[in-house]
Design a protein around this motif. Structure first.
Motif, PDB file in Angstrom:
ATOM      1  N   GLY A  58      -5.538  69.752  -1.127  1.00 40.44           N
ATOM      2  CA  GLY A  58      -6.099  70.381  -2.321  1.00 40.44           C
ATOM      3  C   GLY A  58      -6.250  71.891  -2.175  1.00 40.44           C
ATOM      4  O   GLY A  58      -5.886  72.651  -3.080  1.00 40.44           O
ATOM      5  N   VAL A  59      -6.769  72.327  -1.040  1.00 37.37           N
ATOM      6  CA  VAL A  59      -6.981  73.770  -0.838  1.00 37.37           C
ATOM      7  C   VAL A  59      -5.649  74.505  -0.735  1.00 37.37           C
ATOM      8  O   VAL A  59      -5.447  75.536  -1.388  1.00 37.37           O
ATOM      9  CB  VAL A  59      -7.856  74.039   0.404  1.00 37.37           C
ATOM     10  CG1 VAL A  59      -7.939  75.540   0.702  1.00 37.37           C
ATOM     11  CG2 VAL A  59      -9.247  73.451   0.225  1.00 37.37           C
ATOM     12  N   LEU A  60      -4.727  73.987   0.057  1.00 42.55           N
ATOM     13  CA  LEU A  60      -3.448  74.686   0.218  1.00 42.55           C
ATOM     14  C   LEU A  60      -2.620  74.648  -1.063  1.00 42.55           C
ATOM     15  O   LEU A  60      -1.887  75.600  -1.355  1.00 42.55           O
ATOM     16  CB  LEU A  60      -2.660  74.132   1.402  1.00 42.55           C
ATOM     17  CG  LEU A  60      -3.268  74.445   2.767  1.00 42.55           C
ATOM     18  CD1 LEU A  60      -2.415  73.851   3.877  1.00 42.55           C
ATOM     19  CD2 LEU A  60      -3.458  75.942   2.974  1.00 42.55           C
ATOM     20  N   ASP A  61      -2.736  73.586  -1.840  1.00 40.54           N
ATOM     21  CA  ASP A  61      -2.064  73.553  -3.136  1.00 40.54           C
ATOM     22  C   ASP A  61      -2.627  74.652  -4.040  1.00 40.54           C
ATOM     23  O   ASP A  61      -1.871  75.327  -4.743  1.00 40.54           O
ATOM     24  CB  ASP A  61      -2.216  72.180  -3.784  1.00 40.54           C
ATOM     25  CG  ASP A  61      -1.428  72.084  -5.078  1.00 40.54           C
ATOM     26  OD1 ASP A  61      -0.198  72.306  -5.050  1.00 40.54           O
ATOM     27  OD2 ASP A  61      -2.040  71.792  -6.126  1.00 40.54           O
ATOM     28  N   ALA A  62      -3.930  74.860  -3.999  1.00 42.36           N
ATOM     29  CA  ALA A  62      -4.553  75.934  -4.791  1.00 42.36           C
ATOM     30  C   ALA A  62      -4.092  77.306  -4.303  1.00 42.36           C
ATOM     31  O   ALA A  62      -3.809  78.201  -5.113  1.00 42.36           O
ATOM     32  CB  ALA A  62      -6.070  75.818  -4.728  1.00 42.36           C
ATOM     33  N   VAL A  63      -3.987  77.473  -2.994  1.00 38.93           N
ATOM     34  CA  VAL A  63      -3.481  78.741  -2.441  1.00 38.93           C
ATOM     35  C   VAL A  63      -2.052  78.968  -2.930  1.00 38.93           C
ATOM     36  O   VAL A  63      -1.704  80.073  -3.361  1.00 38.93           O
ATOM     37  CB  VAL A  63      -3.542  78.739  -0.891  1.00 38.93           C
ATOM     38  CG1 VAL A  63      -2.770  79.926  -0.303  1.00 38.93           C
ATOM     39  CG2 VAL A  63      -4.987  78.744  -0.410  1.00 38.93           C
ATOM     40  N   TYR A  64      -1.236  77.932  -2.874  1.00 37.29           N
ATOM     41  CA  TYR A  64       0.151  78.043  -3.328  1.00 37.29           C
ATOM     42  C   TYR A  64       0.221  78.400  -4.816  1.00 37.29           C
ATOM     43  O   TYR A  64       0.991  79.271  -5.218  1.00 37.29           O
ATOM     44  CB  TYR A  64       0.897  76.730  -3.054  1.00 37.29           C
ATOM     45  CG  TYR A  64       2.283  76.710  -3.639  1.00 37.29           C
ATOM     46  CD1 TYR A  64       3.284  77.535  -3.130  1.00 37.29           C
ATOM     47  CD2 TYR A  64       2.587  75.877  -4.706  1.00 37.29           C
ATOM     48  CE1 TYR A  64       4.555  77.527  -3.678  1.00 37.29           C
ATOM     49  CE2 TYR A  64       3.857  75.867  -5.253  1.00 37.29           C
ATOM     50  CZ  TYR A  64       4.839  76.685  -4.738  1.00 37.29           C
ATOM     51  OH  TYR A  64       6.088  76.679  -5.285  1.00 37.29           O
ATOM     52  N   ARG A  65      -0.594  77.733  -5.644  1.00 36.13           N
ATOM     53  CA  ARG A  65      -0.598  78.031  -7.078  1.00 36.13           C
ATOM     54  C   ARG A  65      -1.037  79.476  -7.335  1.00 36.13           C
ATOM     55  O   ARG A  65      -0.482  80.149  -8.201  1.00 36.13           O
ATOM     56  CB  ARG A  65      -1.474  77.040  -7.840  1.00 36.13           C
ATOM     57  CG  ARG A  65      -0.766  75.702  -8.040  1.00 36.13           C
ATOM     58  CD  ARG A  65      -1.558  74.735  -8.898  1.00 36.13           C
ATOM     59  NE  ARG A  65      -2.502  74.029  -8.033  1.00 36.13           N
ATOM     60  CZ  ARG A  65      -3.813  74.026  -8.183  1.00 36.13           C
ATOM     61  NH1 ARG A  65      -4.388  74.655  -9.169  1.00 36.13           N
ATOM     62  NH2 ARG A  65      -4.583  73.361  -7.344  1.00 36.13           N
ATOM     63  N   ASN A  96     -10.078  79.943  -3.052  1.00 36.78           N
ATOM     64  CA  ASN A  96      -9.510  78.657  -3.455  1.00 36.78           C
ATOM     65  C   ASN A  96     -10.330  77.456  -3.007  1.00 36.78           C
ATOM     66  O   ASN A  96      -9.873  76.315  -3.090  1.00 36.78           O
ATOM     67  CB  ASN A  96      -8.067  78.565  -2.941  1.00 36.78           C
ATOM     68  CG  ASN A  96      -7.170  79.517  -3.696  1.00 36.78           C
ATOM     69  OD1 ASN A  96      -6.806  79.235  -4.831  1.00 36.78           O
ATOM     70  ND2 ASN A  96      -6.859  80.655  -3.103  1.00 36.78           N
ATOM     71  N   MET A  97     -11.552  77.716  -2.555  1.00 30.44           N
ATOM     72  CA  MET A  97     -12.475  76.652  -2.167  1.00 30.44           C
ATOM     73  C   MET A  97     -13.834  76.915  -2.815  1.00 30.44           C
ATOM     74  O   MET A  97     -14.800  77.233  -2.128  1.00 30.44           O
ATOM     75  CB  MET A  97     -12.677  76.610  -0.640  1.00 30.44           C
ATOM     76  CG  MET A  97     -11.481  76.304   0.167  1.00 30.44           C
ATOM     77  SD  MET A  97     -11.842  76.100   1.945  1.00 30.44           S
ATOM     78  CE  MET A  97     -13.070  77.331   2.299  1.00 30.44           C
ATOM     79  N   PRO A  98     -13.905  76.821  -4.131  1.00 27.54           N
ATOM     80  CA  PRO A  98     -15.200  77.074  -4.766  1.00 27.54           C
ATOM     81  C   PRO A  98     -16.262  76.136  -4.181  1.00 27.54           C
ATOM     82  O   PRO A  98     -15.976  74.980  -3.886  1.00 27.54           O
ATOM     83  CB  PRO A  98     -14.966  76.790  -6.241  1.00 27.54           C
ATOM     84  CG  PRO A  98     -13.560  76.360  -6.380  1.00 27.54           C
ATOM     85  CD  PRO A  98     -12.897  76.372  -5.052  1.00 27.54           C
ATOM     86  N   ASN A  99     -17.425  76.668  -3.994  1.00 27.97           N
ATOM     87  CA  ASN A  99     -18.567  75.900  -3.473  1.00 27.97           C
ATOM     88  C   ASN A  99     -18.460  75.547  -1.994  1.00 27.97           C
ATOM     89  O   ASN A  99     -19.210  74.694  -1.514  1.00 27.97           O
ATOM     90  CB  ASN A  99     -18.799  74.622  -4.304  1.00 27.97           C
ATOM     91  CG  ASN A  99     -18.946  74.919  -5.769  1.00 27.97           C
ATOM     92  OD1 ASN A  99     -19.636  75.856  -6.150  1.00 27.97           O
ATOM     93  ND2 ASN A  99     -18.255  74.152  -6.603  1.00 27.97           N
TER      94      ASN A  99
END
Length: 156
Positions: A131-138, A74-77
């Protein structure tokens, strides 16, 4: 302190957990749980925080590889070792709660991680953590069957 909300205990416990993970991460010795005993020497922590600190350290320690792999997806790059130590460990705490703590609502886990970032991170940390944790949640919400989450055995 009878007027203190139980959630305050968990917020303070998260701060202690961050400090202990920071100490572990900067020394590179052992795992977070075993390293915490050494790091706690000479520190005064209220007994009301210890159960949740222990629970969080156990989750991170037992699931570190899965937590880190989830973060990396969930953290591209980004690489974990390139993140600030504080940010990396805030992400680990937030991810541990999102993935494995059934009694912590996702919004609470993310909000508390952002609060840690505001307090201990750089000016950019809160937005990055969010941003990262929102992506993990999604990602978690998108899975047909979420990882088996268990309530943490600590009172609020």
């Amino acid at each position: 302190m009878s007027g203190v909300k139980p959630t305050h205990h968990r917020s303070r416990a998260r701060s202690w957990t961050l400090q202990l993970l920071y100490a572990w991460d900067t020394t590179g010795e052992g795992d977070p749980l075993s390293n915490a005993a050494k790091a706690m020497q000479g520190r005064r922590m209220s007994d009301r925080y210890r159960p949740y600190v222990q629970s969080l350290l156990t989750l991170v320690s037992e699931h570190l590889e899965q937590i880190d792999a989830t973060l990396l997806r969930n953290m591209p790059n980004w690489r974990l070792e390139r993140l600030a130590v504080v940010d990396r460990n805030i992400l680990r705490i937030g991810s541990a709660e999102l993935l494995f703590a059934a009694d912590v609502p996702a919004k609470v886990a993310i909000h508390e991680a952002i609060r840690l970032a505001e307090r201990y991170g750089s000016a950019e940390s809160p937005g990055f953590i969010n941003g990262v944790l929102d992506a993990v949640y999604r990602e978690l919400e998108g899975q047909a069957s979420a990882p088996e989450a268990q309530p943490l055995d600590a009172p609020g």
